[in-house]
Design a protein around this motif. Structure first.
Motif, mmCIF file in Angstrom:
data_model
loop_
_atom_site.group_PDB
_atom_site.id
_atom_site.type_symbol
_atom_site.label_atom_id
_atom_site.label_comp_id
_atom_site.label_asym_id
_atom_site.label_seq_id
_atom_site.Cartn_x
_atom_site.Cartn_y
_atom_site.Cartn_z
ATOM 1 N N GLY A 28 -15.429 -9.414 9.746
ATOM 2 C CA GLY A 28 -15.242 -9.059 10.838
ATOM 3 C C GLY A 28 -14.319 -8.158 11.562
ATOM 4 N N GLY A 29 -13.658 -7.148 11.248
ATOM 5 C CA GLY A 29 -13.085 -6.257 11.418
ATOM 6 C C GLY A 29 -12.961 -5.135 10.956
ATOM 7 N N LEU A 30 -13.763 -5.828 9.772
ATOM 8 C CA LEU A 30 -14.320 -4.674 9.004
ATOM 9 C C LEU A 30 -15.845 -3.719 9.197
ATOM 10 C CD1 LEU A 30 -13.671 -4.658 4.981
ATOM 11 C CD2 LEU A 30 -12.940 -2.734 6.132
ATOM 12 N N ALA A 31 -16.591 -4.942 9.706
ATOM 13 C CA ALA A 31 -17.251 -4.541 10.555
ATOM 14 C C ALA A 31 -17.115 -3.571 11.982
ATOM 15 C CB ALA A 31 -18.588 -5.875 10.629
ATOM 16 N N VAL A 32 -16.350 -4.414 12.477
ATOM 17 C CA VAL A 32 -16.190 -3.139 13.739
ATOM 18 C C VAL A 32 -15.525 -1.767 13.267
ATOM 19 C CG1 VAL A 32 -14.616 -3.523 15.898
ATOM 20 C CG2 VAL A 32 -15.257 -5.555 15.228
ATOM 21 N N LEU A 43 -8.521 6.657 8.773
ATOM 22 C CA LEU A 43 -8.293 5.421 7.377
ATOM 23 C C LEU A 43 -6.911 4.803 7.437
ATOM 24 C CD1 LEU A 43 -8.967 8.821 5.589
ATOM 25 C CD2 LEU A 43 -10.496 6.972 6.014
ATOM 26 N N VAL A 44 -6.038 5.568 8.584
ATOM 27 C CA VAL A 44 -4.976 5.152 8.865
ATOM 28 C C VAL A 44 -5.049 3.847 9.526
ATOM 29 C CG1 VAL A 44 -2.872 4.838 10.723
ATOM 30 C CG2 VAL A 44 -3.569 7.118 9.705
ATOM 31 N N VAL A 45 -6.113 3.546 10.689
ATOM 32 C CA VAL A 45 -6.442 1.803 11.334
ATOM 33 C C VAL A 45 -7.376 1.022 9.935
ATOM 34 C CG1 VAL A 45 -8.855 0.403 12.516
ATOM 35 C CG2 VAL A 45 -7.041 2.972 13.486
ATOM 36 N N VAL A 46 -8.054 1.773 8.754
ATOM 37 C CA VAL A 46 -8.608 1.100 7.314
ATOM 38 C C VAL A 46 -6.991 0.607 7.058
ATOM 39 C CG1 VAL A 46 -9.899 1.203 6.188
ATOM 40 C CG2 VAL A 46 -10.275 1.848 8.090
ATOM 41 N N ALA A 47 -5.970 1.177 7.028
ATOM 42 C CA ALA A 47 -4.654 0.918 6.038
ATOM 43 C C ALA A 47 -4.123 -0.098 6.551
ATOM 44 C CB ALA A 47 -4.237 2.042 5.782
ATOM 45 N N ALA A 48 -4.040 -0.371 7.640
ATOM 46 C CA ALA A 48 -3.223 -0.629 8.725
ATOM 47 C C ALA A 48 -3.399 -2.444 8.648
ATOM 48 C CB ALA A 48 -2.602 -0.432 9.924
ATOM 49 N N PHE A 49 -4.967 -2.221 9.041
ATOM 50 C CA PHE A 49 -5.683 -3.446 9.236
ATOM 51 C C PHE A 49 -5.677 -3.792 7.721
ATOM 52 C CE2 PHE A 49 -10.128 -5.292 8.423
ATOM 53 C CZ PHE A 49 -9.982 -6.995 9.245
ATOM 54 N N SER A 50 -6.011 -3.516 6.532
ATOM 55 C CA SER A 50 -5.885 -3.823 5.740
ATOM 56 C C SER A 50 -4.743 -4.862 4.985
ATOM 57 C CB SER A 50 -6.480 -3.081 4.352
ATOM 58 O OG SER A 50 -7.564 -2.302 4.545
ATOM 59 N N LEU A 51 -4.115 -3.743 5.175
ATOM 60 C CA LEU A 51 -1.893 -4.736 5.191
ATOM 61 C C LEU A 51 -2.153 -6.264 5.795
ATOM 62 C CD1 LEU A 51 -0.286 -1.156 4.792
ATOM 63 C CD2 LEU A 51 -0.482 -2.650 3.002
ATOM 64 N N GLY A 52 -2.301 -5.645 7.437
ATOM 65 C CA GLY A 52 -2.445 -7.048 7.835
ATOM 66 C C GLY A 52 -2.640 -8.016 7.163
ATOM 67 N N ILE A 53 -4.372 -8.113 7.077
ATOM 68 C CA ILE A 53 -4.918 -8.998 6.558
ATOM 69 C C ILE A 53 -4.977 -9.764 4.979
ATOM 70 C CG2 ILE A 53 -7.914 -9.954 5.344
ATOM 71 C CD1 ILE A 53 -7.141 -9.797 8.068
ATOM 72 N N TYR A 54 -3.875 -8.793 4.829
ATOM 73 C CA TYR A 54 -3.614 -9.525 3.159
ATOM 74 C C TYR A 54 -1.864 -10.133 3.518
ATOM 75 C CZ TYR A 54 -1.322 -8.967 -1.738
ATOM 76 O OH TYR A 54 -0.375 -9.434 -2.392
ATOM 77 N N ALA A 55 -1.288 -9.448 4.296
ATOM 78 C CA ALA A 55 -0.181 -10.102 4.494
ATOM 79 C C ALA A 55 -0.978 -11.787 4.683
ATOM 80 C CB ALA A 55 0.505 -10.085 5.463
ATOM 81 N N LEU A 56 -1.586 -11.518 5.747
ATOM 82 C CA LEU A 56 -2.472 -13.845 6.353
ATOM 83 C C LEU A 56 -3.164 -13.823 4.741
ATOM 84 C CD1 LEU A 56 -3.063 -15.536 8.350
ATOM 85 C CD2 LEU A 56 -5.282 -14.292 8.932
ATOM 86 N N GLY A 57 -3.337 -13.565 4.142
ATOM 87 C CA GLY A 57 -4.599 -13.972 3.268
ATOM 88 C C GLY A 57 -3.341 -14.513 2.121
ATOM 89 N N ALA A 58 -2.888 -13.679 1.910
ATOM 90 C CA ALA A 58 -1.546 -14.157 0.726
ATOM 91 C C ALA A 58 -0.540 -15.172 0.790
ATOM 92 C CB ALA A 58 -0.621 -12.948 0.055
ATOM 93 N N ARG A 59 -0.822 -15.273 1.718
ATOM 94 C CA ARG A 59 0.133 -16.763 2.715
ATOM 95 C C ARG A 59 -0.267 -18.403 2.781
ATOM 96 N NH1 ARG A 59 2.777 -12.673 6.568
ATOM 97 N NH2 ARG A 59 1.597 -13.698 8.436
#
Length: 540
Positions: free
Chosen positions: A477-481, A500-516
């Motif tokens: 959903g975030g990627l779509a927005v 690009l900064v927004v995509v990178a920061a968003f990705s790192l946040g989602i990664y941290a959530l998913g890996a946990r």
């Protein structure tokens, strides 16, 4: 853990996948998927979007996909199962994440086979008119020929994976030799260094053009390294061979495509670039390398290129029909879709899934958009499929730390999150038009999942694992927005570079959530044991 010397074809009366593919067979499966219709068109499309700076696009794509390939190499060696790109998220996060990944993977794979067939017929139409109409759709004659090719692909896949690997090996040797020969001939016979700063300079469309070129054929051309992983359940020595095969195919493919772009740009007639890069070899020309070869007096090479224009796409179509069958097999095996999709024939192949791939391929021959129009959609779906793997790796390193890993991703704490960022960049650069269609396709898939879940007896339903999969919906959903508000086909609300900064920061946040969010406890162990048993492995 040790591998059985030779996994049986049957267990009792139940057929199992045959383990017939060795290292070179796996390597050629991946390399054969990487070298398809993309090599014939990728350089032209990239140059039209980015000019000479398209070389940077190929380097970026190679770097992004190399990191993703290394992630898949660890997972494929540690969990050697068929349809691995769908199964890894299922192992790590359960049913919802596993289905979403598998559905995206199946969508791109089942679409590529007919796309490659249409590309082959479009080239053939230059010499044998009547196969393709003026608007790019197949004529009745073309439809018959296309159906015959799809039927041939189906038969080879049904006969067995050994024949598939042997057939592909011969094809890949040809498919690799022709691009290399093309590079050598063009560099020797026609190389204009001035072309690399003509038509507006080295980067006439700036950084935006470099990034836009990635989904305009570059990533599409280089994708396919995961095919060895999809066949993991049919490899003779998966722990040893899968990671090596993936890395080898990725390195060879990237080098070939980079050299093809250099040779293509250098061989263009400088006069064609006087007005820019819109039509560097002639408007409407569908055989760029053949045209260049003819222009430099290498008519014999042009003839070989027209032959290859049939062999390369057809070889890739053959592989992707098999790949899509392994993905739907995985979805059936995990009870995400009807279990009949996981039925294995006495020859050790997923028969129902192969037939389904043939049927969907036939439907795709209806008057749908052209090859170029579908590239962005397929690229975005592939990137989402790839994106599940780094998060799954992060979770499985935590919840399954003792599993033997014949190949370990170096600096996984850094490279795994970066691989996830890379996948999300590719999705974003694919543009809002492709991403919005993919969002609709994802919703359709979830409806099918829900219908199958409701029709499955309660005792046989897969556990939904809402908690472990909770990161997936915010991610998509975030990627779509961001795509809707961004610079690539969106509303351009987010400024360039900031996006690009927004995509990178968003990705790192989602990664941290998913890996946990990886699963814990007895259910995780039962899933791993099920995967291990299906793969033909035993505990020492």
């Amino acid at each position: 853990m040790t591998q059985t010397a030779s996994a049986p074809t049957t267990t009792g009366s139940s057929p199992r996948l045959r383990r017939d593919i060795g290292f070179w067979g796996l390597t050629f499966v991946s390399l054969g998927s990487i070298i398809g219709s993309g090599w014939l068109l990728g350089a032209l499309l990239a140059a039209q979007v980015a000019g000479p700076a398209s070389i940077i696009s190929w380097l970026m794509a190679g770097a992004f996909l190399a990191v993703l390939a290394l992630v898949h190499a660890e997972l494929g060696a540690a969990y050697p199962v068929s349809g691995g790109t769908a199964r890894f998220p299922h192992i790590a996060f359960g049913s919802l994440a596993g289905f979403t990944s598998g559905w995206m993977g199946w969508l791109q794979a089942v679409t590529i086979a007919p796309i490659e067939v249409e590309a082959a017929l479009s080239y053939t139409n230059n010499k044998l008119p009547g196969l393709v109409s003026t608007n790019g759709t197949l004529t009745m004659v073309g439809l018959v020929v296309a159906s015959a090719l799809m039927l041939a692909f189906t038969v080879v896949n049904i006969v067995g994976v050994k024949l598939l690997a042997e057939t592909n090996t011969v094809t890949v040797l040809w498919k690799t030799a022709i691009p290399v020969l093309t590079v050598v001939v063009l560099l020797l016979m026609s190389f204009h260094s001035s072309n690399f700063h003509a038509g507006g300079g080295f980067a006439p469309f700036g950084a935006h053009g470099v990034m836009a070129a990635l989904p305009a054929g570059v990533v599409f051309a280089l994708q396919g390294f995961e095919q060895a992983i999809q066949m993991g359940g049919e490899a003779r020595n998966p722990q040893r061979d899968i990671s090596r095969a993936v890395i080898t195919a990725m390195v060879i493919g990237t080098i070939i495509y980079l050299m093809l772009e250099v040779a293509f740009i250098g061989a263009i007639n400088p006069a064609n670039l006087a007005h820019g890069w819109a039509n560097p070899i002639g408007k409407g020309d569908f055989g760029p390398y053949a045209t260049l070869a003819t222009g430099v007096g290498a008519g014999w090479l042009a003839a070989l290129l027209y032959i290859d224009a049939v062999i390369s796409p057809a070889g890739t179509g053959l592989l992707y029909l098999g790949t899509s069958a392994r993905l739907s097999y995985a979805l059936g095996h995990n009870r995400h879709l009807p279990r009949r999709l996981a039925r294995v024939s006495p020859r050790g192949v997923p028969l129902t899934s192969i037939i389904l791939a043939f049927i969907v391929g036939e439907i795709a021959f209806l008057p749908f958009p052209s090859w170029q129009s579908l590239v962005g959609l397929v690229t975005s779906a592939t990137a989402i499929m790839y994106g599940f793997a780094p998060v799954a790796l992060g979770a499985l390193r935590r919840v399954d730390p003792d599993r033997p890993r014949p190949f370990r991703l170096p600096a996984a704490g850094v490279l795994s999150p970066l691989a996830f960022v890379a996948a999300n960049f590719i999705v974003y650069w694919s543009g809002w038009e492709a991403d919005s269609k993919l969002l609709v396709a994802a919703l359709i898939g979830l409806v099918l999942f829900g219908v199958n879940y409701a029709r499955t007896p309660a005792a046989e339903r897969p556990v939904l694992d809402w908690r472990a999969s909770a990161w997936v919906l915010p991610w998509l959903g975030g990627l779509a927005v961001i795509s809707k508000l961004g610079q690539f086909g969106g509303d351009k609300v987010i400024p360039f570079w900031v996006d690009l900064v927004v995509v990178a920061a968003f990705s790192l946040g989602i990664y941290a959530l998913g890996a946990r969010s990886g699963m814990h406890g007895a259910r995780e162990e039962s899933v791993l044991e099920d995967e291990q048993a299906e793969a033909g492995l035993v505990t020492a």
